[in-house]
Design a protein around this motif. Structure first.
Motif, short mmCIF file in Angstrom:
data_model
loop_
_atom_site.label_atom_id
_atom_site.label_comp_id
_atom_site.label_asym_id
_atom_site.label_seq_id
_atom_site.Cartn_x
_atom_site.Cartn_y
_atom_site.Cartn_z
N PHE A 1 -6.31 68.38 22.28
CA PHE A 1 -6.89 67.10 22.57
C PHE A 1 -5.88 66.41 23.32
CE2 PHE A 1 -9.67 68.81 19.43
CZ PHE A 1 -11.21 68.49 20.04
N GLY A 2 -4.73 66.58 23.50
CA GLY A 2 -3.84 65.75 24.44
C GLY A 2 -3.31 64.85 23.36
N ILE A 3 -2.99 64.90 22.30
CA ILE A 3 -2.49 64.03 21.18
C ILE A 3 -1.10 64.37 21.04
CG2 ILE A 3 -2.59 63.03 18.95
CD1 ILE A 3 -5.63 63.78 19.04
N GLY A 4 -0.23 63.27 21.02
CA GLY A 4 1.05 63.84 20.94
C GLY A 4 2.25 62.76 21.65
N PRO A 5 3.11 63.28 21.99
CA PRO A 5 4.17 62.32 22.78
C PRO A 5 3.53 61.57 23.86
CG PRO A 5 5.26 64.46 22.25
CD PRO A 5 3.81 64.58 21.78
N GLY A 6 3.77 60.48 24.10
CA GLY A 6 2.90 59.71 25.21
C GLY A 6 3.22 60.57 26.56
N VAL A 7 1.93 60.42 27.35
CA VAL A 7 2.29 61.03 28.74
C VAL A 7 2.24 59.78 29.72
CG1 VAL A 7 1.12 62.50 30.51
CG2 VAL A 7 1.01 63.20 28.17
N ASN A 8 2.88 59.78 30.84
CA ASN A 8 2.91 58.61 31.61
C ASN A 8 2.08 59.16 32.62
OD1 ASN A 8 3.60 56.75 33.66
ND2 ASN A 8 5.67 56.56 33.05
N TYR A 9 0.87 58.62 32.68
CA TYR A 9 -0.17 59.20 33.60
C TYR A 9 -0.03 58.60 34.89
CZ TYR A 9 -2.69 60.96 29.54
OH TYR A 9 -2.85 61.75 28.37
N ALA A 10 0.47 57.24 34.97
CA ALA A 10 0.61 56.58 36.23
C ALA A 10 1.71 57.20 37.10
CB ALA A 10 1.20 55.14 36.07
N GLU A 11 2.80 57.72 36.44
CA GLU A 11 3.92 58.50 36.89
C GLU A 11 3.32 59.67 37.58
OE1 GLU A 11 7.88 58.77 38.55
OE2 GLU A 11 6.86 56.95 37.48
N LEU A 12 2.67 60.52 36.51
CA LEU A 12 1.89 61.69 37.23
C LEU A 12 1.17 61.56 38.69
CD1 LEU A 12 0.74 63.26 33.72
CD2 LEU A 12 2.78 64.25 35.24
N VAL A 13 0.44 60.37 38.50
CA VAL A 13 -0.37 60.15 39.63
C VAL A 13 0.38 59.89 40.78
CG1 VAL A 13 -2.05 58.62 40.51
CG2 VAL A 13 -2.53 59.77 38.55
N LYS A 14 1.57 58.95 40.59
CA LYS A 14 2.45 58.52 41.50
C LYS A 14 3.16 59.94 42.28
CE LYS A 14 6.61 55.82 42.08
NZ LYS A 14 7.69 55.16 41.32
N ASN A 15 3.08 61.00 41.41
CA ASN A 15 4.01 62.01 41.89
C ASN A 15 2.97 63.22 42.29
OD1 ASN A 15 6.54 61.20 41.30
ND2 ASN A 15 6.67 61.50 39.35
N GLY A 16 1.66 62.66 42.66
CA GLY A 16 0.75 63.68 43.23
C GLY A 16 -0.08 64.39 42.11
N ALA A 17 -0.23 64.00 41.12
CA ALA A 17 -1.18 64.68 40.17
C ALA A 17 -2.69 64.47 40.50
CB ALA A 17 -1.15 63.98 38.69
N ILE A 18 -3.40 65.67 40.30
CA ILE A 18 -4.93 65.40 40.39
C ILE A 18 -5.51 64.82 39.31
CG2 ILE A 18 -7.01 67.00 41.03
CD1 ILE A 18 -5.16 68.93 42.11
N ILE A 19 -6.44 64.06 39.56
CA ILE A 19 -7.21 63.59 38.25
C ILE A 19 -8.68 64.27 38.52
CG2 ILE A 19 -8.47 61.60 37.58
CD1 ILE A 19 -6.51 59.86 38.41
N LEU A 20 -9.07 65.06 37.67
CA LEU A 20 -10.03 65.95 37.60
C LEU A 20 -11.20 65.56 36.77
CD1 LEU A 20 -11.65 68.46 38.64
CD2 LEU A 20 -10.21 69.64 36.85
N ASP A 21 -12.20 64.88 37.08
CA ASP A 21 -13.38 64.27 36.19
C ASP A 21 -14.28 65.47 35.88
OD1 ASP A 21 -15.71 62.86 35.27
OD2 ASP A 21 -14.80 61.22 36.23
N VAL A 22 -14.68 65.78 34.69
CA VAL A 22 -15.35 66.99 34.57
C VAL A 22 -16.83 66.59 33.86
CG1 VAL A 22 -13.32 68.63 34.16
CG2 VAL A 22 -14.26 67.21 32.20
N ARG A 23 -17.14 65.38 34.24
CA ARG A 23 -18.49 65.08 34.06
C ARG A 23 -19.73 65.36 34.97
NH1 ARG A 23 -18.51 58.80 34.15
NH2 ARG A 23 -16.97 59.21 35.70
N SER A 24 -20.63 65.31 34.76
CA SER A 24 -21.75 65.92 35.76
C SER A 24 -21.66 64.82 36.86
CB SER A 24 -23.26 65.38 34.88
OG SER A 24 -23.35 64.11 34.73
N LYS A 25 -22.45 65.42 38.03
CA LYS A 25 -22.40 64.48 39.14
C LYS A 25 -22.97 63.13 39.16
CE LYS A 25 -22.83 68.47 42.61
NZ LYS A 25 -21.37 68.40 43.00
N SER A 26 -24.22 63.14 38.37
CA SER A 26 -24.62 61.89 38.11
C SER A 26 -23.73 60.86 37.26
CB SER A 26 -26.15 61.99 37.65
OG SER A 26 -26.01 62.66 36.33
N GLU A 27 -23.24 61.27 36.39
CA GLU A 27 -22.01 60.54 35.43
C GLU A 27 -21.04 60.07 36.41
OE1 GLU A 27 -21.47 61.80 31.18
OE2 GLU A 27 -21.69 63.44 32.48
#
Length: 104
Positions: A9-35
């Motif tokens: 579930f991704g619980i644990g030591p904090g992840v710096n999401y902003a830093e990941l995105v700054k360094n080229g991470a892909i944000i993958l939204d796995v909801r339906s197309k309508s959502e």
């Protein structure tokens, strides 16, 4: 068992999401197309968790960081499991997209 659940579930030591995105991470939204159409993080990629296995080719670089998100964190946890089982090395469960957006 607890550590396995935390990892899933991704619980644990904090992840710096902003830093990941700054360094080229892909944000993958796995909801339906309508959502996704109802609101999403700018620049995110939408592949529903139900079709993810059939669309792995869209995520070419298995070593590029990927942050999964959905509405609550459940589907994004499933997506993280699918990706890691298929050899993706840097996958992070970002949880709910609206919450993740505030961390960027």
């Amino acid at each position: 068992m607890i550590n396995t659940l935390k990892k899933l579930f991704g619980i644990g030591p904090g992840v710096n999401y902003a830093e990941l995105v700054k360094n080229g991470a892909i944000i993958l939204d796995v909801r339906s197309k309508s959502e996704f159409a109802g609101g999403h993080i700018k620049g995110s990629v939408n592949i529903s968790v139900d079709t993810l296995r059939n669309n792995l080719a869209k995520l070419k670089d298995k070593n590029k960081p990927i942050i999964t998100c959905c509405a609550s964190g459940m589907r994004s946890a499933s997506a993280k499991g699918i990706l890691t089982a298929n050899g993706y090395t840097q996958v992070h469960n970002g949880g709910g997209w609206y919450s993740l957006q505030s961390k960027l």
